[in-house]
Scaffold this motif. Structure first.
Motif, PDB file in Angstrom:
ATOM      1  N   VAL A  62     104.264  13.143  29.613  1.00 61.08           N
ATOM      2  CA  VAL A  62     104.379  12.355  30.839  1.00 61.08           C
ATOM      3  C   VAL A  62     103.833  10.956  30.600  1.00 61.08           C
ATOM      4  N   LEU A  63     104.466   9.982  31.220  1.00 59.74           N
ATOM      5  CA  LEU A  63     103.943   8.621  31.237  1.00 59.74           C
ATOM      6  C   LEU A  63     103.239   8.406  32.566  1.00 59.74           C
ATOM      7  N   TRP A  64     102.045   7.821  32.546  1.00 59.82           N
ATOM      8  CA  TRP A  64     101.201   7.598  33.726  1.00 59.82           C
ATOM      9  C   TRP A  64     101.020   6.098  33.866  1.00 59.82           C
ATOM     10  N   LEU A  65     101.454   5.535  35.000  1.00 59.69           N
ATOM     11  CA  LEU A  65     101.372   4.093  35.225  1.00 59.69           C
ATOM     12  C   LEU A  65     100.570   3.809  36.481  1.00 59.69           C
ATOM     13  N   GLN A  66      99.511   3.030  36.357  1.00 59.14           N
ATOM     14  CA  GLN A  66      98.697   2.660  37.509  1.00 59.14           C
ATOM     15  C   GLN A  66      99.226   1.360  38.101  1.00 59.14           C
ATOM     16  N   VAL A  67      99.427   1.369  39.412  1.00 60.70           N
ATOM     17  CA  VAL A  67      99.890   0.186  40.138  1.00 60.70           C
ATOM     18  C   VAL A  67      98.918  -0.118  41.278  1.00 60.70           C
ATOM     19  N   ARG A  68      99.075  -1.295  41.893  1.00 56.72           N
ATOM     20  CA  ARG A  68      98.202  -1.679  43.010  1.00 56.72           C
ATOM     21  C   ARG A  68      98.547  -0.935  44.302  1.00 56.72           C
ATOM     22  N   ASP A  69      99.863  -0.735  44.561  1.00 54.07           N
ATOM     23  CA  ASP A  69     100.311  -0.195  45.843  1.00 54.07           C
ATOM     24  C   ASP A  69     101.471   0.768  45.598  1.00 54.07           C
ATOM     25  N   VAL A  70     101.177   2.054  45.573  1.00 55.72           N
ATOM     26  CA  VAL A  70     102.199   3.050  45.253  1.00 55.72           C
ATOM     27  C   VAL A  70     103.283   3.117  46.337  1.00 55.72           C
ATOM     28  N   ALA A 107     108.993  12.866  33.164  1.00 58.95           N
ATOM     29  CA  ALA A 107     108.237  12.498  34.362  1.00 58.95           C
ATOM     30  C   ALA A 107     107.468  11.208  34.115  1.00 58.95           C
ATOM     31  N   VAL A 108     107.509  10.332  35.118  1.00 58.97           N
ATOM     32  CA  VAL A 108     106.708   9.110  35.130  1.00 58.97           C
ATOM     33  C   VAL A 108     105.890   9.173  36.413  1.00 58.97           C
ATOM     34  N   ILE A 109     104.569   9.321  36.254  1.00 57.58           N
ATOM     35  CA  ILE A 109     103.687   9.394  37.415  1.00 57.58           C
ATOM     36  C   ILE A 109     103.206   7.988  37.730  1.00 57.58           C
ATOM     37  N   ILE A 110     103.487   7.547  38.953  1.00 55.71           N
ATOM     38  CA  ILE A 110     103.043   6.239  39.424  1.00 55.71           C
ATOM     39  C   ILE A 110     101.783   6.479  40.252  1.00 55.71           C
ATOM     40  N   VAL A 111     100.682   5.818  39.902  1.00 56.94           N
ATOM     41  CA  VAL A 111      99.365   6.136  40.443  1.00 56.94           C
ATOM     42  C   VAL A 111      98.718   4.908  41.080  1.00 56.94           C
ATOM     43  N   GLN A 112      98.093   5.135  42.220  1.00 54.10           N
ATOM     44  CA  GLN A 112      97.222   4.135  42.834  1.00 54.10           C
ATOM     45  C   GLN A 112      95.822   4.726  42.898  1.00 54.10           C
ATOM     46  N   ILE A 113      94.843   3.963  42.446  1.00 52.65           N
ATOM     47  CA  ILE A 113      93.459   4.425  42.493  1.00 52.65           C
ATOM     48  C   ILE A 113      92.798   3.787  43.709  1.00 52.65           C
ATOM     49  N   PRO A 114      92.466   4.596  44.730  1.00 56.11           N
ATOM     50  CA  PRO A 114      91.839   4.034  45.929  1.00 56.11           C
ATOM     51  C   PRO A 114      90.512   3.343  45.606  1.00 56.11           C
ATOM     52  N   ALA A 115      90.146   2.380  46.435  1.00 52.20           N
ATOM     53  CA  ALA A 115      88.938   1.582  46.204  1.00 52.20           C
ATOM     54  C   ALA A 115      87.673   2.426  46.130  1.00 52.20           C
ATOM     55  N   ASP A 116      87.634   3.557  46.835  1.00 52.35           N
ATOM     56  CA  ASP A 116      86.418   4.381  46.845  1.00 52.35           C
ATOM     57  C   ASP A 116      86.415   5.478  45.780  1.00 52.35           C
TER      58      ASP A 116
END
Length: 129
Positions: A62-70, A107-116
Motif C-alpha cells: 500500500v502507498l500511504w500519502l499524508q495531505v492537509r485536508d482529506v 490501495a492508496v491511503i490518503i491520510v490527514q493527521i488531526p492537530a491533536d
C-alpha cells in the motif's frame, strides 16, 4: 495533490519476521513503533510494517500519502474520476483516512493527521535547564 509525507506499507503474512529482517538484517533505523506495527527510516522515505492489515484486506502493498485536508482531496479526486473505495473516516488510531485504487488495483491511503494527534506533537521529554 500536495503530499506532506509518504510511506510504503509492506503487507506480510508474517510481520514479525519481516520486521526482524528490516530491523536486524538490513539495519534500518526505527522511526516509530505502535501497537501492531513499526515504521522504519528508509532514506527520505518511510517503510511501515502494519501487523493489523492483511493482503486479503488491502490486496498487497500500500502507498500511504499524508495531505492537509482529506475531505478536499476526496472531492478533487472524485471530480477527476478516481475510484474511492473507502470514504474519509476517523480510524480508531485517530487518523482520518480514505482509500483509492490506482489503475493496477493497488490501495492508496490518503491520510490527514488531526492537530491533536500524537504524531503532530513533540514526544521528546522537556529539555533540562
Amino acid at each position: 495533490m500536495e503530499v506532506l509525507t509518504s510511506r510504503t506499507l509492506l503487507i506480510s503474512p508474517d510481520p514479525d519476521a519481516l520486521t526482524a529482517f528490516y530491523r536486524d538484517s538490513l539495519g534500518l533505523a526505527v522511526a516509530r513503533e505502535y501497537p501492531g506495527g513499526v515504521v522504519f527510516h528508509a532514506g527520505t522515505s518511510l517503510l511501515e510494517i502494519p501487523a493489523h492489515l492483511t493482503a486479503t484486506e488491502v490486496g498487497g502493498d500500500v502507498l500511504w500519502l499524508q495531505v492537509r485536508d482529506v475531505a478536499a482531496e476526496r472531492n478533487r479526486l472524485a471530480d477527476r474520476g478516481v475510484p474511492i473505495t473507502a470514504e474519509p473516516e476517523t480510524k480508531p488510531w485517530g487518523l482520518i483516512e480514505m482509500t483509492v485504487r490506482d489503475p493496477d488495483g493497488r490501495a492508496v491511503i490518503i491520510v490527514q493527521i488531526p492537530a491533536d494527534h500524537p504524531l503532530r506533537r513533540d514526544q521528546r521529554p522537556p529539555a533540562q535547564a
